[in-house]
Motif scaffolding. Structure first.
Motif, PDB file in Angstrom:
ATOM      1  N   THR A 148     -43.776 -47.711 -38.734  1.00 48.57           N
ATOM      2  CA  THR A 148     -42.417 -47.210 -38.948  1.00 48.57           C
ATOM      3  C   THR A 148     -42.023 -46.368 -37.741  1.00 48.57           C
ATOM      4  OG1 THR A 148     -43.520 -45.660 -40.422  1.00 48.57           O
ATOM      5  CG2 THR A 148     -42.109 -47.278 -41.457  1.00 48.57           C
ATOM      6  N   GLU A 149     -42.971 -45.584 -37.267  1.00 45.86           N
ATOM      7  CA  GLU A 149     -42.745 -44.911 -35.977  1.00 45.86           C
ATOM      8  C   GLU A 149     -44.099 -44.743 -35.275  1.00 45.86           C
ATOM      9  OE1 GLU A 149     -41.161 -40.946 -36.385  1.00 45.86           O
ATOM     10  OE2 GLU A 149     -43.078 -40.164 -37.058  1.00 45.86           O
ATOM     11  N   LEU A 150     -44.035 -44.598 -33.946  1.00 47.57           N
ATOM     12  CA  LEU A 150     -45.279 -44.346 -33.201  1.00 47.57           C
ATOM     13  C   LEU A 150     -45.312 -42.860 -32.858  1.00 47.57           C
ATOM     14  CD1 LEU A 150     -45.300 -47.386 -30.723  1.00 47.57           C
ATOM     15  CD2 LEU A 150     -46.542 -47.178 -32.881  1.00 47.57           C
ATOM     16  N   ARG A 151     -46.484 -42.265 -33.068  1.00 49.71           N
ATOM     17  CA  ARG A 151     -46.640 -40.843 -32.758  1.00 49.71           C
ATOM     18  C   ARG A 151     -47.742 -40.665 -31.729  1.00 49.71           C
ATOM     19  NH1 ARG A 151     -46.832 -41.567 -37.941  1.00 49.71           N
ATOM     20  NH2 ARG A 151     -49.093 -41.350 -37.866  1.00 49.71           N
ATOM     21  N   GLY A 152     -47.521 -39.769 -30.772  1.00 48.62           N
ATOM     22  CA  GLY A 152     -48.519 -39.503 -29.742  1.00 48.62           C
ATOM     23  C   GLY A 152     -49.851 -39.077 -30.353  1.00 48.62           C
ATOM     24  N   ALA A 153     -50.945 -39.386 -29.664  1.00 50.26           N
ATOM     25  CA  ALA A 153     -52.276 -39.056 -30.191  1.00 50.26           C
ATOM     26  C   ALA A 153     -53.246 -38.959 -29.026  1.00 50.26           C
ATOM     27  CB  ALA A 153     -52.731 -40.151 -31.144  1.00 50.26           C
ATOM     28  N   GLU A 154     -54.419 -38.405 -29.293  1.00 46.16           N
ATOM     29  CA  GLU A 154     -55.472 -38.367 -28.275  1.00 46.16           C
ATOM     30  C   GLU A 154     -56.399 -39.541 -28.567  1.00 46.16           C
ATOM     31  OE1 GLU A 154     -56.749 -34.523 -27.302  1.00 46.16           O
ATOM     32  OE2 GLU A 154     -58.322 -35.255 -25.964  1.00 46.16           O
ATOM     33  N   ILE A 155     -56.609 -40.405 -27.588  1.00 50.08           N
ATOM     34  CA  ILE A 155     -57.309 -41.673 -27.837  1.00 50.08           C
ATOM     35  C   ILE A 155     -58.388 -41.874 -26.774  1.00 50.08           C
ATOM     36  CG2 ILE A 155     -56.998 -44.194 -28.005  1.00 50.08           C
ATOM     37  CD1 ILE A 155     -53.929 -43.549 -28.330  1.00 50.08           C
ATOM     38  N   SER A 156     -59.602 -42.219 -27.200  1.00 47.12           N
ATOM     39  CA  SER A 156     -60.616 -42.598 -26.202  1.00 47.12           C
ATOM     40  C   SER A 156     -60.692 -44.120 -26.164  1.00 47.12           C
ATOM     41  CB  SER A 156     -61.978 -42.022 -26.579  1.00 47.12           C
ATOM     42  OG  SER A 156     -62.957 -42.699 -25.805  1.00 47.12           O
ATOM     43  N   LEU A 157     -60.562 -44.682 -24.976  1.00 49.69           N
ATOM     44  CA  LEU A 157     -60.601 -46.149 -24.861  1.00 49.69           C
ATOM     45  C   LEU A 157     -61.904 -46.615 -24.216  1.00 49.69           C
ATOM     46  CD1 LEU A 157     -56.957 -47.244 -23.981  1.00 49.69           C
ATOM     47  CD2 LEU A 157     -58.163 -47.425 -26.144  1.00 49.69           C
ATOM     48  N   ARG A 158     -62.953 -45.850 -24.407  1.00 51.49           N
ATOM     49  CA  ARG A 158     -64.239 -46.233 -23.816  1.00 51.49           C
ATOM     50  C   ARG A 158     -64.964 -47.197 -24.742  1.00 51.49           C
ATOM     51  NH1 ARG A 158     -67.301 -44.949 -19.802  1.00 51.49           N
ATOM     52  NH2 ARG A 158     -69.472 -45.569 -19.993  1.00 51.49           N
ATOM     53  N   GLY A 159     -65.321 -48.362 -24.216  1.00 54.97           N
ATOM     54  CA  GLY A 159     -66.100 -49.324 -24.993  1.00 54.97           C
ATOM     55  C   GLY A 159     -67.536 -49.361 -24.492  1.00 54.97           C
ATOM     56  N   LYS A 160     -68.311 -50.279 -25.060  1.00 57.66           N
ATOM     57  CA  LYS A 160     -69.727 -50.419 -24.670  1.00 57.66           C
ATOM     58  C   LYS A 160     -69.865 -50.671 -23.171  1.00 57.66           C
ATOM     59  CE  LYS A 160     -71.698 -53.804 -26.688  1.00 57.66           C
ATOM     60  NZ  LYS A 160     -71.677 -54.796 -27.684  1.00 57.66           N
ATOM     61  N   GLN A 161     -68.919 -51.454 -22.623  1.00 59.48           N
ATOM     62  CA  GLN A 161     -68.986 -51.809 -21.204  1.00 59.48           C
ATOM     63  C   GLN A 161     -68.074 -50.922 -20.351  1.00 59.48           C
ATOM     64  OE1 GLN A 161     -69.828 -54.700 -23.187  1.00 59.48           O
ATOM     65  NE2 GLN A 161     -71.778 -54.499 -22.154  1.00 59.48           N
ATOM     66  N   GLY A 162     -67.664 -49.783 -20.888  1.00 59.23           N
ATOM     67  CA  GLY A 162     -66.810 -48.892 -20.102  1.00 59.23           C
ATOM     68  C   GLY A 162     -65.359 -48.999 -20.526  1.00 59.23           C
TER      69      GLY A 162
END
Ligand code: UD1
Length: 419
Positions: A148-162
């Protein structure tokens, strides 16, 4: 389906003009969906992957005009569902997810399958979208995102391979239109991510930190049209750098950005070749007695996985033992069995390739399996005795603009044959 015949043994000399970056142009074109206004993108390479992206934009409802290297788009009214028949042809189609979710608060795109270089999941992209408040459902082979709406957030995008490159692009694009601040931790720092962030900022986004592991995005209400010129393709440049090292008396890569190529240049220099920065790019000169190398692929600024196959081709004829470890796509060694058919001595041990340099390779019919593997086979063919027949050339046309013409202009002898 075309095939390429490479007549080996010809020395290379002269200038080659590096095209715009495919991996920058694809997300930048997708980002034009974020605004109703016209956008003009220049230095767009003429490649089949770019044609697919333009088809996707048209099918989503955008108007698209292309004149030589310049693309004008306007996405006044768009749909949120991307058509399967085109999306399935190119994995990078997933980068329309972020712009569609950002603008339409909904995106339906078919889920990419695996590909020859290994499993290609998008779990990190989805994790990022969910952190922004989207729901995701996988249904009938599609990923369906809605919010319904997007709200800012703190996100880690680190996967197994970086970190993930397109995942960072996608979350960054969606977050430009979210409410509040988004922080992406463990972000990809590739120059293509920076190029996209620069374009988004020209559209009115507020992004800081692109090029580092922490990107901060202050959401804005809307974005406007902008003009942008795509950065030169560092992987195309790196491929000609290797060609020049292998067969060159002197090859100049015009428009190559030495900063983006730092790790590749360092490796080629370590092997003993002369590489200098010149006024309009980079120059490489051949060397009679190159040295073997130990290389590990890593996310930028480390040695790029997209240059691994080409380095493998170079090291096949470098006397001594070289060792390459692939950490980004651990199974990305489809070129190895084809290089062995040409006489290379390579042993695979898990994600490591042990290459014992041989004095000569011999031309053979070989099969291109993915984009960079195909480039490696063409490079090996330049060095080999006799003729190397590279089949399934459509892979190479996905990422190299006129590779046969560019190499021939440097002195190679390559024929493209319609089959
Ligand atoms: C981009 C490039 C590709 C390059 C790659 C790594 C484009 C169009 N393509 O691909 O040429 O080889 O970066 O530099 O820009 N992963 C996950 N979960 C995810 C996403 C990725 O586990 O949700 C893994 C992948 O399987 C891989 C690693 O993360 O092992 C890096 O992949 P990623 O950076 O996402 O590659 P792409 O962005 O698809």
């Amino acid at each position: 389906m075309d095939k390429i015949l490479v007549h080996g043994g010809n020395k290379l000399r002269g200038n080659v003009r590096i095209s715009g970056s495919k991996n920058s142009a694809l997300p930048i074109l997708a980002a034009t969906l974020l605004t109703k206004d016209p956008c003009t993108i220049s230095n767009v390479p003429d490649l089949s992957d770019i044609h697919y992206m333009l088809q996707i934009l048209s099918q989503l409802g955008a108007s698209v005009e292309r004149a030589s290297g310049t693309v004008r788009t306007q996405a006044e009214e768009i749909k949120s569902e991307a058509p399967y028949d085109i999306v399935r042809k190119m994995r990078a189609s997933v980068c329309v997810l972020g712009p569609l979710l950002g603008r339409m608060k909904e995106a339906i795109v078919s889920l990419p399958g695996g590909c020859i270089i290994g499993d290609r999941p998008i779990d990190l992209h989805i994790k990022g979208f969910e952190a922004l408040g989207a729901k995701s459902v996988i249904d009938h082979g599609n990923v369906h995102l809605s919010a319904t709406e997007l709200r800012g957030a703190e996100i880690s995008l680190r996967g197994k391979q970086g970190p993930t490159v397109l995942g960072t692009d996608n979350v960054m694009m969606a977050a430009t239109l979210a409410k509040g601040t988004t922080i992406i931790d463990s972000a990809a720092a590739e120059p293509e991510v920076v190029d996209l962030a620069n374009f988004l900022n020209k559209m009115g986004a507020k992004i800081e930190g692109a090029g580092t592991r922490r990107i901060v995005i202050e959401g804005v209400k809307e974005l406007h049209g902008a003009d942008h010129s795509v950065i030169p393709d560092r992987i195309e440049a790196g491929t000609y750098l290797v060609a020049g090292a292998m067969m060159g008396t002197e090859v100049r890569l015009q428009r190559a950005n030495p900063e983006h190529l730092a790790c590749v240049i360092a490796a080629v220099r370590e092997s003993g070749y002369e590489v200098d920065t010149i006024a309009d790019g980079v120059r490489v000169r051949g060397n009679g007695s190159p040295k073997p190398l130990r290389l590990t692929t890593e996310p930028y600024p480390g040695f790029p996985t997209d240059m691994q196959a080409q380095m493998c081709a170079l090291l096949c004829q470098t006397s001594g033992i070289s060792v390459i470890t692939e950490t980004v796509f651990p199974q990305r060694y489809m070129h190895v069995s084809e290089l062995k058919r040409m006489g290379a001595d390579i042993t695979l041990e898990g994600q490591t390739a042990i290459i014992r340099g041989v004095p000569r390779l011999s031309g053979a019919p070989v099969m291109a399996s993915d984009l960079r593997a195909s480039a490696a086979l063409v490079l090996a063919g330049l060095q080999a005795e006799g003729v190397t027949e590279v089949n399934r050339v459509y892979h190479i046309d996905r990422g190299y603009e006129s590779i046969d013409e560019k190499l021939n202009a440097l002195g190679a002898r390559i024929e493209r044959v319609k089959v």
